[in-house]
Design an enzyme around this catalytic site. Structure first.
Site, PDB file in Angstrom:
ATOM      1  N   CYS A  34      -2.456 -22.000 -21.196  1.00 22.46           N
ATOM      2  CA  CYS A  34      -2.932 -22.476 -22.558  1.00 22.46           C
ATOM      3  C   CYS A  34      -3.282 -20.890 -22.978  1.00 22.46           C
ATOM      4  O   CYS A  34      -4.003 -20.027 -22.770  1.00 22.46           O
ATOM      5  CB  CYS A  34      -4.418 -23.044 -22.388  1.00 22.46           C
ATOM      6  N   CYS A  37      -6.653 -20.075 -24.093  1.00 25.13           N
ATOM      7  CA  CYS A  37      -7.470 -19.732 -23.090  1.00 25.13           C
ATOM      8  C   CYS A  37      -7.121 -18.052 -22.527  1.00 25.13           C
ATOM      9  O   CYS A  37      -8.164 -17.327 -22.352  1.00 25.13           O
ATOM     10  CB  CYS A  37      -6.921 -20.558 -21.796  1.00 25.13           C
ATOM     11  N   CYS A 368       4.585 -21.586 -38.099  1.00 23.40           N
ATOM     12  CA  CYS A 368       4.025 -21.962 -36.850  1.00 23.40           C
ATOM     13  C   CYS A 368       4.699 -21.902 -35.630  1.00 23.40           C
ATOM     14  O   CYS A 368       5.764 -22.971 -35.442  1.00 23.40           O
ATOM     15  CB  CYS A 368       2.976 -23.154 -36.664  1.00 23.40           C
TER      16      CYS A 368
END
Length: 479
Positions: A34, A37, A368
């Site tokens: 992630c 994370c 994105c």
């Protein structure tokens, strides 16, 4: 060589005992793949070290959900990172602060204190400056104190609360019990509450008056402005001279519309791209209002100079409801060629709010990177429902280019995926799992009205070809 860490790694074997032994624990549930994370990791480490030195009763822990799947399922973890505050095993609440070291430290210190700290003549002065905003109650009766405590329980994540029954302290502060005073490090440093002594009125007082009279929008304040629920007026400026000039103009207007419209400046050099999100060209100075509840934007005409009279008229028209929103929409495609339905601002209600269909929609941005990675899997998911006439009439997989279309959703990162169930469009459900085709299909099955198992349909249609679920991520590109 392993680096020493002040964040404790927990497993299913020691999680319960660790949480039970510590009065206050912040636990991060994460996945190694992630991206968010990874970005959080150094901030989390720094916060853990700071708290270890100053507040040894506060522990920071982490759980790797790829290794501790059973534990994470027990804790209801659906996305990464998820942070939860534990006061033992039975009292658990979500962490709602920002993911920066100083914000984590501040948030957890607030959590470690009683909802209302008991104050006396020796502690009051220090408490008044313990944070940018604190609220102190002066009480002579238990009923008022109980009301204040309910407010503190509601807002403990945002503010520090203290109380005293010392009548001399109240007199020294120029108030008569029962009374509540807000102490701030900005604007009016001391502001007594003058409304009706109810939980609702006190909560509203705290939220409204805690905002600067004329603040500045930035990473540390944007969330507070949005969560206030009050329309936000932005003035984009790119030089000191304009800031001084418009501060003089805006301060009286900010005072007039206090609690009705939040007015703030924003650094156009740093955050100029945000102007396009509220339907402004990147030409400075520029002014616009964002209606938080509807996400409508009202742009001040950029062909005209921004003047005191112009701003006064513009804000007055907005308050009276006589100002028309500036709607930004791409042209709707003449036909939907599938499999992913293209949504624009002008077709949003027609497609997304169709009461007869479960609609899964991706809010994306063309720049994105995570959206680009998702695209082929999202297309594959859409194809499952598009190719079956029966399913096509019940489930729609859609996407909208969010920065280029005004939609009635507050989207703060890309991609954001939500399901609008048939017959229940007012309660959309945000997807927070990994972005594999199977996981997305299971989400539609579990939360849609029709409970269609798209993955099972895909496996059946594949015949002898075995479909294997692929790993996905849950990363976002933030606004």
């Amino acid at each position: 060589m392993a680096v020493a860490s002040d964040v404790v790694s927990l497993t299913k074997d020691d999680f319960a005992s660790f949480v039970a032994e510590h009065p206050l624990t912040l636990a991060e549930f994460f996945a190694p793949w992630c991206g968010h994370c990874k970005a959080l990791a150094p901030e989390y480490e720094e916060a853990a070290t700071t708290l270890k030195e100053k507040h040894k009763d506060i522990a920071l822990a982490k759980i790797d959900c790829t290794a501790e799947n059973e534990l994470c399922n027990e804790q209801g973890i659906e996305g990464f990172p998820t942070l939860k505050v534990f006061r033992g095993l039975d009292l658990v609440s979500p962490y709602t602060g920002q993911r920066k070291a100083d914000a984590i430290v501040s948030y957890m210190i607030k959590q470690s204190l009683p909802a209302v700290s008991s104050l006396d003549k020796d502690t009051l002065e220090n408490f008044k400056t313990a944070d940018d905003v604190v609220l102190v109650g002066y009480f002579s009766d238990n009923a008022s104190n109980q009301t204040f405590t309910k407010v503190a329980d509601t807002l403990r994540d945002s503010f520090l609360f203290g109380a005293t029954s010392d009548e001399k302290l109240a007199a020294a502060e120029g108030v008569t019990a029962p009374s509540v005073v807000m102490y701030k490090s900005f604007d009016d440093n001391k502001l007594p509450f003058s409304g009706e002594f109810t939980v609702e009125d006190l909560v509203n007082f705290a939220k409204v008056e805690a905002m600067p009279l004329l603040g500045e929008v930035g990473p540390s304040t944007y969330t507070s402005y949005i969560e206030s629920g009050i329309p936000l007026a932005y003035l984009f400026i790119d030089n000191t001279e304009d800031k001084e000039k418009f501060t003089e103009i805006l301060l009286p207007l900010a005072r007039k519309y206090r609690g009705v419209i939040n007015i703030a400046t924003i650094d156009a050099k740093m955050y100029g791209q945000h102007a396009e999100n509220i339907n402004l060209k990147q030409e400075w100075p520029a002014f616009a209002i964002q209606e938080i509840s509807t996400n409508y934007k009202y742009a001040y005409d950029q062909t005209k100079d921004i003047t005191k009279d112009g701003l006064t008229e513009f804000l007055g028209l907005f308050e009276s409801g006589d100002l028309s929103p500036t709607i930004k929409s791409q042209p709707a495609p003449e036909t939907q060629d599938g499999p992913v339905w293209i949504v624009t601002a002008n077709t949003y209600n027609q497609i997304v709010l169709d009461e007869d269909k479960d609609v899964l929609i991706e809010f994306y941005a063309t720049w994105c990177g995570h959206c680009k990675n998702l695209a082929p899997k999202y297309d594959e998911l859409a194809r499952i429902f598009w190719d079956d006439e029966e399913l096509k009439n019940k489930v729609v997989i859609a996407k909208v280019d969010t920065p280029n279309n005004d939609i009635p959703d507050d989207i703060r990162g890309f991609p954001t995926i939500k399901l609008y169930p048939a017959g229940d469009k007012s309660n959309p459900i945000e997807y927070e799992g990994d972005r594999s085709v199977k996981s997305l299909a299971d989400f539609v099955r579990d939360h849609g009205k029709y409970g269609i198992d798209g993955w099972a349909v895909a496996v059946k249609n594949a015949g002898e070809t075995t479909l294997e679920p692929e790993e996905g991520t849950a990363d976002h590109d933030e606004l």
